[in-house]
Design a protein around this motif. Structure first.
Motif, short mmCIF file in Angstrom:
data_model
loop_
_atom_site.label_atom_id
_atom_site.label_comp_id
_atom_site.label_asym_id
_atom_site.label_seq_id
_atom_site.Cartn_x
_atom_site.Cartn_y
_atom_site.Cartn_z
N LYS A 1 0.81 -1.21 0.00
CA LYS A 1 0.00 0.00 0.00
C LYS A 1 0.85 1.27 0.00
CE LYS A 1 -4.02 -2.09 0.34
NZ LYS A 1 -5.07 -1.98 -0.71
N GLY A 2 2.19 1.08 -0.12
CA GLY A 2 3.07 2.22 -0.22
C GLY A 2 3.76 2.64 1.07
N LEU A 3 3.57 1.86 2.14
CA LEU A 3 4.22 2.20 3.41
C LEU A 3 5.73 1.99 3.30
CD1 LEU A 3 3.49 2.95 6.46
CD2 LEU A 3 3.90 0.52 6.91
N THR A 4 6.51 2.97 3.72
CA THR A 4 7.96 2.85 3.72
C THR A 4 8.44 2.31 5.06
OG1 THR A 4 8.34 5.07 4.57
CG2 THR A 4 8.10 4.84 2.17
N MET A 5 9.67 1.83 5.10
CA MET A 5 10.23 1.35 6.36
C MET A 5 10.33 2.48 7.37
SD MET A 5 11.30 -0.98 8.34
CE MET A 5 11.59 -2.46 7.36
N GLU A 6 10.65 3.67 6.90
CA GLU A 6 10.74 4.83 7.80
C GLU A 6 9.38 5.11 8.45
OE1 GLU A 6 12.19 9.54 7.76
OE2 GLU A 6 12.04 8.40 5.89
N GLN A 7 8.32 5.03 7.66
CA GLN A 7 6.97 5.24 8.20
C GLN A 7 6.59 4.14 9.18
OE1 GLN A 7 5.07 5.38 4.33
NE2 GLN A 7 4.65 7.59 4.50
N ALA A 8 6.96 2.91 8.85
CA ALA A 8 6.67 1.78 9.74
C ALA A 8 7.38 1.95 11.08
CB ALA A 8 7.09 0.47 9.08
N GLN A 9 8.62 2.43 11.05
CA GLN A 9 9.38 2.65 12.28
C GLN A 9 8.69 3.68 13.16
OE1 GLN A 9 13.11 3.68 10.46
NE2 GLN A 9 13.93 1.60 10.63
N LYS A 10 8.11 4.71 12.53
CA LYS A 10 7.40 5.74 13.29
C LYS A 10 6.09 5.21 13.86
CE LYS A 10 5.52 10.43 12.88
NZ LYS A 10 5.32 11.60 11.97
N LEU A 11 5.32 4.50 13.03
CA LEU A 11 4.02 4.00 13.46
C LEU A 11 4.14 2.93 14.53
CD1 LEU A 11 2.10 3.80 10.06
CD2 LEU A 11 1.73 5.45 11.92
N ALA A 12 5.25 2.19 14.52
CA ALA A 12 5.44 1.14 15.52
C ALA A 12 5.71 1.69 16.91
CB ALA A 12 6.57 0.21 15.10
N LYS A 13 5.72 3.01 17.04
CA LYS A 13 5.80 3.65 18.35
C LYS A 13 4.46 4.31 18.74
CE LYS A 13 10.78 4.52 18.40
NZ LYS A 13 11.85 5.52 18.62
N ASP A 14 3.47 4.17 17.87
CA ASP A 14 2.13 4.70 18.14
C ASP A 14 1.36 3.63 18.93
OD1 ASP A 14 -0.70 5.14 17.90
OD2 ASP A 14 -0.34 6.45 16.20
N PRO A 15 0.87 3.96 20.13
CA PRO A 15 0.20 2.95 20.96
C PRO A 15 -0.95 2.23 20.26
CG PRO A 15 0.68 4.87 22.28
CD PRO A 15 1.03 5.23 20.86
#
Length: 336
Positions: free
Chosen positions: A92-106
Motif C-alpha cells: 500500500k506504499g508504506l515505507t520502512m521509515e513510516q513503519a518505524q514511526k508507526l510502531a511507536k504509536d500505541p
C-alpha cells in the motif's frame, strides 16, 4: 443486570489477554485496576511507565503492578513489530521509515500485538476518536473472512416485556452510515453471532423497515428485502425475517397480525436498522424517553476483538467493555 454479571463471570473463567493502548488515560487505568482485581483479564498497558505509576499512586490503585506495562518509546518487540507492519502495508506504499514511526504509536502497537498473537483483544477510544482507533485496526487486523463491513451493536436493557426479558441487541448504531443490501446482511449475521457470544441467547433477528411484508413499496424497502434474503442464505442456522416494522418485530399481537407464520415477528430480540441514521436516532430515543440502559457499541466484523469507547465514557463503561472484549475473544477461539 444479571447479563453483565454473567459476562464478567465468563471472562474470569477463561482469562484472555487484553491490551489497553491508552495506558496513561485516567479512567482507563482505573478500569484496568478493577479488571485486575477481579482477575477478569490479563492486561497490557501501553504508555510511559513513570506516568502510569504516578497516576496509579495518585488514585491509590492496588493492582496495576499485576499488569504488563509497555513503553512505546522503548520495548523489546519494536523491531519485530516494525518489520511486521512493513510487510503488511508495503504493497500500500508504506515505507520502512513510516513503519518505524508507526510502531511507536500505541494504537498501532495494540493491533500489532493482536496480529502477532501477543494479545487477544483491544479496548481504546477514551482519549482517541473512532477514526483513530479503527484506522490501524482495519489496516492490520482487518475484517474477518466473509465480512466486508464493520458495525456497532448495542445491548439495550429496559423494563419492557419485549426482546429477551427486556434485553434487545441493536445494530448498526455506530459505524456504517448507509449499508448496501450485502452489508446489511453481514451486519445481521454478525449481530446474531454477538447475541450468542455476548448476550448468551438464541437470536431472533428482525430486519427493520417502515414496511411489513410488502405493506409499502419503495427502494428503501427493497434494500431490506434483499438484505433479508442474503442474510438467510449466509446463515441458514439463524432465525432472520424481514422486512418488519418495529412494532411487528416486537409486539406478539402485532407480529401475528402483520406477519402471520413468522418465527421472528412479535418475538425479535435483535433489531437490525436499515441505516445508521435510523439506528442512532432510535436507540437514543429509547434510552432517553424509556430510561433504557445502553451498553456498547460492541464492534462487529473485525478479524479480532477490538472495541472503541466513547470519549465521554466512565470507568464502569470501560470495565464492562474489557469484559465484553474478553468474551468476544473466547468466542473467536471456540469458533476455531
Amino acid at each position: 443486570m444479571k447479563l453483565l454479571e454473567e459476562i464478567m463471570k465468563r471472562a474470569q473463567e477463561n482469562v484472555q489477554h487484553i491490551v489497553l493502548p491508552e495506558g496513561t488515560e485516567e479512567r482507563t487505568l482505573q478500569a484496568a485496576d478493577v479488571i485486575l482485581e477481579k482477575k477478569a483479564a490479563n492486561i497490557t498497558l501501553i504508555g510511559n511507565p513513570d506516568e502510569i505509576h504516578s497516576l496509579s499512586a495518585k488514585f491509590q490503585l492496588k493492582n496495576i503492578d499485576k499488569a504488563t506495562i509497555l513503553n512505546p518509546e522503548n520495548y523489546s518487540q519494536y523491531e519485530e513489530y516494525t518489520n511486521l507492519l512493513f510487510e503488511l502495508r508495503k504493497a500500500k506504499g508504506l515505507t520502512m521509515e513510516q513503519a518505524q514511526k508507526l510502531a511507536k504509536d500505541p494504537l498501532y502497537i495494540g493491533t500489532l500485538m493482536i496480529k502477532n498473537g501477543d494479545a487477544d483483544g483491544e479496548v481504546a477510544g477514551a482519549r482517541n476518536t473512532t477514526g483513530n482507533v479503527l484506522r490501524p485496526a482495519l489496516q492490520i487486523v482487518k475484517t474477518k473472512p466473509g465480512t466486508s463491513v464493520v458495525s456497532g451493536a448495542l445491548l439495550l436493557f429496559s423494563d419492557s416485556p419485549y426482546g429477551e426479558n427486556g434485553l434487545v441487541l441493536m445494530a448498526d448504531l455506530a459505524v456504517t452510515p448507509n449499508p448496501t443490501a450485502q452489508e446489511l446482511a453481514e451486519i445481521a449475521v454478525n449481530s446474531g453471532q454477538t447475541a450468542r457470544t455476548i448476550g448468551g441467547f438464541e437470536p431472533k433477528i428482525a430486519m427493520l423497515s417502515f414496511s411489513t411484508k410488502g405493506s409499502a413499496k419503495h427502494e428503501l424497502v427493497d434494500k431490506v428485502v434483499e438484505a433479508t434474503r442474503i442474510a438467510q442464505e449466509m446463515a441458514p442456522d439463524l432465525q432472520i425475517d424481514g422486512e418488519l416494522q418495529a412494532d411487528a418485530a416486537l409486539v406478539p399481537s402485532v407480529g401475528e397480525s402483520k406477519a402471520p407464520g413468522s418465527e421472528v415477528a412479535g418475538h425479535a430480540n435483535v433489531l437490525v436498522f436499515p441505516d445508521l441514521q435510523a439506528g442512532n436516532i432510535g436507540y437514543k430515543l429509547v434510552q432517553r424517553l424509556g430510561n433504557a440502559v445502553a451498553i456498547g457499541p460492541i464492534l462487529q466484523g473485525m478479524g479480532a476483538p477490538i472495541n472503541d469507547l466513547s470519549r465521554g465514557c466512565c470507568v464502569n463503561d470501560i470495565v464492562q467493555m474489557i469484559a465484553i472484549t474478553a468474551n468476544q475473544a473466547i468466542g473467536v477461539k471456540q469458533a476455531k
